[in-house]
Design a protein around this motif. Structure first.
Motif, short mmCIF file in Angstrom:
data_model
loop_
_atom_site.label_atom_id
_atom_site.label_comp_id
_atom_site.label_asym_id
_atom_site.label_seq_id
_atom_site.Cartn_x
_atom_site.Cartn_y
_atom_site.Cartn_z
N ALA A 103 42.32 -37.52 -25.67
CA ALA A 103 41.64 -38.62 -25.09
C ALA A 103 40.10 -38.80 -25.69
CB ALA A 103 40.62 -37.62 -23.83
N ARG A 104 39.72 -38.29 -26.78
CA ARG A 104 39.12 -38.28 -27.74
C ARG A 104 39.68 -39.00 -28.72
NH1 ARG A 104 33.74 -38.16 -29.10
NH2 ARG A 104 33.22 -36.91 -30.65
N THR B 36 32.89 -41.59 -32.66
CA THR B 36 32.99 -42.26 -31.63
C THR B 36 32.34 -42.98 -31.81
OG1 THR B 36 34.13 -40.47 -30.54
CG2 THR B 36 33.64 -43.28 -30.06
N GLN B 37 30.84 -43.18 -31.62
CA GLN B 37 30.04 -43.63 -31.86
C GLN B 37 29.70 -44.55 -33.46
OE1 GLN B 37 27.00 -41.43 -29.71
NE2 GLN B 37 27.65 -42.26 -27.53
N THR C 106 31.89 -35.54 -36.64
CA THR C 106 30.59 -35.24 -36.30
C THR C 106 30.01 -34.15 -37.00
OG1 THR C 106 31.75 -35.41 -33.76
CG2 THR C 106 30.10 -33.52 -33.71
N LEU D 193 24.07 -39.84 -32.64
CA LEU D 193 25.33 -40.77 -32.25
C LEU D 193 26.35 -39.83 -32.51
CD1 LEU D 193 25.06 -42.98 -34.53
CD2 LEU D 193 23.86 -43.49 -32.07
N ASP D 194 27.62 -39.48 -31.78
CA ASP D 194 28.91 -38.61 -32.17
C ASP D 194 29.74 -40.03 -32.98
OD1 ASP D 194 30.18 -40.08 -30.46
OD2 ASP D 194 29.91 -39.42 -28.10
N GLN E 69 39.70 -42.34 -27.77
CA GLN E 69 38.61 -43.33 -27.96
C GLN E 69 38.13 -43.75 -29.37
OE1 GLN E 69 35.63 -40.01 -27.33
NE2 GLN E 69 35.51 -40.40 -25.27
#
Lengths: 220, 288
Positions: free
Chosen positions: B170-171, B126-127, B105, B123-124, B174
């Motif tokens: 969770a991150r 993950t994206q 990030t 974007l982050d 992902q």
């Protein structure tokens, strides 16, 4: 509501002296700027007093009911026509939308008396927090009513950045991480985050926005 | 195929290091650092405007390192570029022979040397990982075919010590779903928490390279605690460095101990020598 703060007084004076304005009409706003204590009747009168103390003549003042409403502001200005005619400039204690509406409504040089900061929530009287970016592509359905676009300093949609520490934000270290709050509220509501959010559609936030519900299919 | 991928997937314990591109165009210091680290590392991370401070681009520096004969891990942060620029740089990276990409990030601009910059964060991470995965499959993020795709080995950052852990996990999940195949962790001090993270991702079939920070002086303790986002040197470590007669030597000993522990837990170690590049060999062979 739109949160505002008073503009630096020296900048206001510089704006007035740019056009050698000596006589000023002051316009406030009965909505957001009144709630923000920046452009209600009290602040308009204080500003008028300050202008007088600095040697300006204040030809009159008004507090528009909703200054960003064009017809309302035109109506308000008609009530004060002679005072405005006498003025060299109009100082507007309202958000940027209010200043522009006043500039449309009044054929005089119009100057901002406030800085417009953000679209916020009134936490308590005098305490405001930024809550919405008006991005036109709301994710609050997925995020338990907490906007990560606005309240995460990086605007991350999908979870904390690597700087989250003990649940606190990397950037604003005295605040809880938005994504920790989202996850907790979802859990409290028995919900889970079921999907990764796709990259945002920023075309909905392109400027300038405009909506005309009188036209078929109105919208951006 | 990326050597990093080959090694990790064959179960070899991998060593990565990190270099910062120069604040300017003179590559001499970076190359000196590369030459010190190269004999000990399988690949070197090349940071991207680290700490939100201006450096030569990671793209150019990664290519320079590749030409020097060591495999780079090209870092890409979401802070400085929108989705067009990020994708274009990914294509550039592949065309320049860079096979590993680490998507992050990025620190907030307010933390860096251009505090008035607009943070992009279009974007982050993950994206961005998911877009790199799409490029590996021959298409851009809009789903359009690329004339020539990529075959990146996609990595991301993980912070095993971060609490609350469920939010962190969770991150991580992902990111794996988005195509991340290996993680590099932030500097790790608590090996139980590293174990917790490795146990959690093991079933997902991804690799974990654990970060070790060499804290050579009490000043570095303060620097880390003050300036490195989301990183705190625990008291027992800080006290050890502060009370040591030779803090640099103590830091090497401490890092060597950490590496020994990490060998038992993770798939590799990522050494951040913070100026003690000359000691990396001793740290890695555990003789510190």
């Amino acid at each position: 509501m739109i949160i505002t703060r008073p503009r630096d007084w020296d900048r206001i004076k510089a704006n007035l002296s740019d056009i050698a304005a000596k006589r000023v009409f002051v316009m406030g706003c009965g909505q957001c700027a009144t709630v923000a204590h920046t452009g209600g009747e009290k602040e308009v009168l204080e500003t008028a007093e300050r202008l007088r103390a600095e040697g300006y003549e204040v030809t009159g003042w008004a507090v528009g009911e909703v200054t960003c409403h064009l017809n309302g502001t035109k109506l308000e200005s008609r009530k004060h026509r002679s005072e405005i005619d006498d003025a060299d400039a109009v100082l507007v204690l309202a958000c940027g939308a209010g200043v522009q509406t006043t500039a449309d409504a009044i054929a005089k040089p119009v100057f901002p008396g406030l800085e417009s900061l953000f679209l916020g929530t009134v936490i308590r009287n005098g305490i405001f927090e930024e809550r919405c970016q008006t991005c036109g592509d709301c994710v609050l359905d997925k995020t338990a009513g907490i906007c990560p676009v606005t309240t995460c300093p990086k605007g991350l949609l999908n979870g904390p950045c690597g700087g989250m520490w003990n649940g606190m934000c990397e950037v604003l270290t005295d605040r809880e991480c938005t994504h920790v709050r989202i996850q907790r509220r979802l859990a409290e509501q028995g919900r889970t985050r079921n999907s990764t959010l796709e990259p945002k559609d920023f075309s909905t936030a392109l400027k300038p926005g405009g909506v005309n519900i009188r036209q078929q299919g109105g919208g951006r | 195929m990326s050597r990093l991928r080959e090694l990790l997937e064959s179960g070899e314990f991998v060593v990565t290091g990190e270099v910062a591109p120069p604040r300017g165009t003179d590559l001499a210091d970076m190359h000196a650092s590369v030459d010190l680290l190269a004999p000990h590392c399988h690949a070197l991370n090349v940071t991207d405007n680290q700490g939100a401070s201006l450096h030569l681009s990671s793209l150019a520096a990664s290519r320079a390192i590749l030409e020097r004969g060591i495999e780079p891990i090209f870092q890409q942060t979401c802070r400085d570029r929108n989705r067009l620029a990020l994708q274009s740089d990914l294509l550039a990276a592949w065309s320049l022979g860079l096979e590993n990409v680490l998507v992050v990030t990025g620190d907030d601009p307010r933390a860096g040397d251009h505090p008035h910059a607009k943070g992009v964060f279009d974007l982050d991470s993950t994206q961005l990982a998911s877009i790199a995965l799409g490029m590996n499959e021959g298409r851009d993020m809009m789903g359009r075919d690329l004339k020539g795709g990529t075959d990146f080995y996609i990595g991301a950052a993980m912070f095993p010590e971060a609490e609350p852990w469920d939010v962190q996990l969770a991150r991580i999940e992902q990111k794996v779903a988005a195509g991340v195949r290996f993680f590099q962790t932030q500097a790790i001090f608590d090996m139980d928490k590293l174990q917790r993270a490795v146990d959690a991702v093991r079933p997902l079939g991804v690799k974990v390279i654990a970060g070790v920070l060499v804290i050579r002086s009490p000043r570095v303790v303060d620097f880390v605690n003050r300036n490195l986002a989301g990183l705190m040197v625990p008291d027992h470590v800080a006290d050890r460095i502060r009370s040591a007669p030779d803090p640099a030597e103590e830091a090497v000993r401490l890092a060597a101990e950490q590496v020994r522990d990490i060998r038992e837990i993770a798939d590799g170690v990522h050494v951040m020598p913070l100026g003690l590049d000359t000691e990396v060999g001793r740290i890695l062979d555990g003789s510190g």
